[in-house]
Enzyme design. Structure first.
Site, PDB file in Angstrom:
ATOM      1  N   PHE A 206       0.455   7.162 -61.638  1.00  0.00           N
ATOM      2  CA  PHE A 206      -0.128   7.275 -62.974  1.00  0.00           C
ATOM      3  C   PHE A 206      -1.402   8.090 -62.894  1.00  0.00           C
ATOM      4  O   PHE A 206      -2.284   7.813 -62.076  1.00  0.00           O
ATOM      5  CB  PHE A 206      -0.448   5.902 -63.565  1.00  0.00           C
ATOM      6  CG  PHE A 206      -1.255   5.978 -64.837  1.00  0.00           C
ATOM      7  CD1 PHE A 206      -0.633   6.274 -66.041  1.00  0.00           C
ATOM      8  CD2 PHE A 206      -2.632   5.806 -64.827  1.00  0.00           C
ATOM      9  CE1 PHE A 206      -1.379   6.383 -67.221  1.00  0.00           C
ATOM     10  CE2 PHE A 206      -3.380   5.903 -65.992  1.00  0.00           C
ATOM     11  CZ  PHE A 206      -2.750   6.190 -67.198  1.00  0.00           C
ATOM     12  N   LEU A 229      -2.854   5.535 -58.322  1.00  0.00           N
ATOM     13  CA  LEU A 229      -3.630   5.736 -59.548  1.00  0.00           C
ATOM     14  C   LEU A 229      -4.564   6.919 -59.372  1.00  0.00           C
ATOM     15  O   LEU A 229      -5.399   6.933 -58.467  1.00  0.00           O
ATOM     16  CB  LEU A 229      -4.468   4.497 -59.869  1.00  0.00           C
ATOM     17  CG  LEU A 229      -3.752   3.235 -60.340  1.00  0.00           C
ATOM     18  CD1 LEU A 229      -4.782   2.138 -60.588  1.00  0.00           C
ATOM     19  CD2 LEU A 229      -2.953   3.498 -61.604  1.00  0.00           C
ATOM     20  N   GLU A 230      -4.423   7.912 -60.234  1.00  0.00           N
ATOM     21  CA  GLU A 230      -5.361   9.031 -60.276  1.00  0.00           C
ATOM     22  C   GLU A 230      -6.090   8.927 -61.606  1.00  0.00           C
ATOM     23  O   GLU A 230      -5.565   9.272 -62.657  1.00  0.00           O
ATOM     24  CB  GLU A 230      -4.620  10.363 -60.159  1.00  0.00           C
ATOM     25  CG  GLU A 230      -3.834  10.514 -58.870  1.00  0.00           C
ATOM     26  CD  GLU A 230      -4.697  10.442 -57.625  1.00  0.00           C
ATOM     27  OE1 GLU A 230      -5.948  10.519 -57.743  1.00  0.00           O
ATOM     28  OE2 GLU A 230      -4.141  10.285 -56.530  1.00  0.00           O
ATOM     29  N   LEU A 231      -7.315   8.430 -61.555  1.00  0.00           N
ATOM     30  CA  LEU A 231      -8.054   8.130 -62.783  1.00  0.00           C
ATOM     31  C   LEU A 231      -9.165   9.170 -62.963  1.00  0.00           C
ATOM     32  O   LEU A 231      -8.902  10.345 -62.947  1.00  0.00           O
ATOM     33  CB  LEU A 231      -8.566   6.691 -62.728  1.00  0.00           C
ATOM     34  CG  LEU A 231      -7.440   5.657 -62.433  1.00  0.00           C
ATOM     35  CD1 LEU A 231      -8.003   4.259 -62.304  1.00  0.00           C
ATOM     36  CD2 LEU A 231      -6.349   5.713 -63.493  1.00  0.00           C
TER      37      LEU A 231
END
Length: 484
Positions: A206, A229-231
């Site tokens: 995501f 997770l790449e936020l």
């Protein structure tokens, strides 16, 4: 998953139910396909990567047009530079390195394990789900896909609902290039994205906001699905007292205003030596006017993705101004109808204002004055760990202090953004900016299971530890305790 949630009507409920059924059917088909070829050969994986490369080449003009339509205006150069070129370079890199990545790794054993042998096999996980964002819609969907295909997986893609023209083009391109049990695209709004992230994938990627990322992890946890997770977050720039503004400012402005700041690793705030803030702002203003003269009419400047995001940026500036911050226009004027948000700097905003507490994700540069390097480092470390950190200067000792005294997803020294474009550097966050990584071999490993295998030899001393236990077993345990 970044769009607003519309009221759910019978019609939308029917559409969501159909999408959920499609997700379930696609996932079942892909898992069945994977079961027929659990560990694909090099030839199979290379063929999939080659087809992906041909797809991007054949469709790149249509992708550029669709992305610009979704943004309102996004220059072809920007999309080519940030979406097309990096993806094709990553595909070529993966194809060159694939044999080496796939090769089993021999492992040496302690003397207690000999004469057995051991190795680590890298095998695909199965089916990977990829949820992409709107800001770099091609790159941030296909980059993880490259790692997933190289590792031998099947994949399902969910592009953002805020880029409908691109999402439709991607769906058509993928359907033309791959069988549905290899790679498939699912389109739709937030409800569809919610169903997608709740599906029992073997791995889920995501890219998006931290707030939505928390919800994705909760949904995936019900299936024990591992998540990358790449936020984002507030990526700082430290301008050291040894900095040369003539060298640093053009690079900072380019990194900040590429895609109008709608970049997860864009510089978010600048830490500037006390007493040099005025000179810094003067240099930034001159550079903005050089790179983007004549705003809002400049066609090289990307529009803000939606009216909602334009309004959010406006509110960030107005709140800071109302709370006593200085707001400096850096060049040009806003155009709300065209969603052109001209660059501004905000100086001295209170820490609890949105511009200092939230990821800006637009052409607003927050500026914070600092006295000592220790003060600047402490300022960064009081906050969530950023996805990127940038340092400009000539003092090598100060550079080392920053590198060893801070934690960030990635760092570029004396420039911005460029660490993201290197396939041999893993891309990923830390803490609130995400976890897990991909790009190059890091991506291959993310989407692989490293399976340890021990092969026993014809002669083995383990039999001396079989029951019934007696003096021989006691002797062996003492020996193992001394020499193990």
């Amino acid at each position: 998953m970044d769009g607003q949630v519309a009221p759910r009507t019978d019609e939308t409920a029917t559409g969501v139910a159909e999408s959920e059924a499609r997700i379930t059917a696609l996932l079942a088909a892909q898992k069945a396909g994977w079961a027929t070829d659990v560990t694909p050969s090099h030839a199979t994986r290379d063929d999939r990567l080659a087809r992906l490369d041909r797809m991007v080449e054949a469709w790149h003009e249509r992708f550029i047009t669709a992305i610009s339509e979704d943004f309102g205006n996004r220059p072809a150069v920007v999309t080519t530079l940030t979406d097309i070129v990096p993806v094709r370079a990553a595909i070529r890199h993966a194809r060159r390195q694939l044999r080496a990545w796939m090769r089993p790794r021999r492992v040496s054993l302690a003397w207690t394990g000999k004469p057995a042998s051991a190795q680590i096999l890298r095998q695909p996980l199965g089916v990977v789900g990829i949820v992409g964002p709107w800001n770099y819609p091609l790159n941030l969907v296909l980059s993880p896909l490259i790692g997933a295909l190289a590792a031998g997986n099947r994949a399902m893609l969910k592009p953002s609902e805020l880029t409908p023209a691109f999402s439709q083009a991607l769906a058509l391109a993928v359907a033309e290039t791959f069988a549905e049990d290899e790679v498939a695209v699912v389109t739709g709004g937030p409800d569809v994205a919610t169903a997608f992230t709740a599906a029992p994938f073997d791995h889920l990627v995501f890219t998006g906001s931290t707030a939505v990322g928390r919800k994705v992890v909760e949904a995936a946890a019900k299936n024990l699905t591992p998540v990358t997770l790449e936020l984002g977050g507030k990526s700082p720039v430290i301008l050291d007292p040894s900095v040369d503004f003539d060298k640093a400012v053009p690079r900072l402005v380019w990194g900040k205003l590429l895609n109008s700041g709608q970049t997860c690793v864009a510089p978010d705030y600048a830490l500037v030596p006390l007493g040099r803030v005025a000179d810094f702002l003067s240099a930034v203003k001159a550079e903005v006017e050089r790179q983007y003269p004549g705003l809002p009419a400049n066609a090289d400047y990307t529009s803000i993705i939606s009216a909602r995001h334009f309004a959010r940026l406006t509110q960030l500036v107005e709140e800071a101004r109302d709370r006593g911050a200085e707001v400096v226009e850096l060049g040009g004027a806003h155009d709300a109808e065209g969603r052109v948000f001209a660059p501004v700097a905000v100086i001295g905003a209170p820490e609890d204002t949105g511009v200092m507490a939230e990821e800006i994700f637009g052409p607003i540069l927050a500026v914070v004055a600092y006295d000592t390097l220790d003060e600047a480092i402490a300022y960064i470390n009081r906050r969530d760990r950023p996805l990127a950190l940038y340092w400009f200067g000539e003092d090598k000792a100060a550079e080392t202090r920053v590198l060893t005294g801070t934690i960030a997803g990635g760092v570029t020294i004396n420039d911005t953004l460029l660490h993201l474009a290197q396939d041999d550097l893993p891309f990923g966050g830390v803490g609130a900016s995400g976890y897990g990584a991909y790009h190059g071999e890091a991506g291959f490993l993310t989407f692989s299971k490293e399976k340890p295998v021990l092969k026993q030899s014809a002669i083995s001393g383990v039999k001396f530890l079989y029951p019934p236990y007696g003096r021989v077993a006691s002797f062996m345990l003492k020996l193992l305790g001394r020499l193990g």
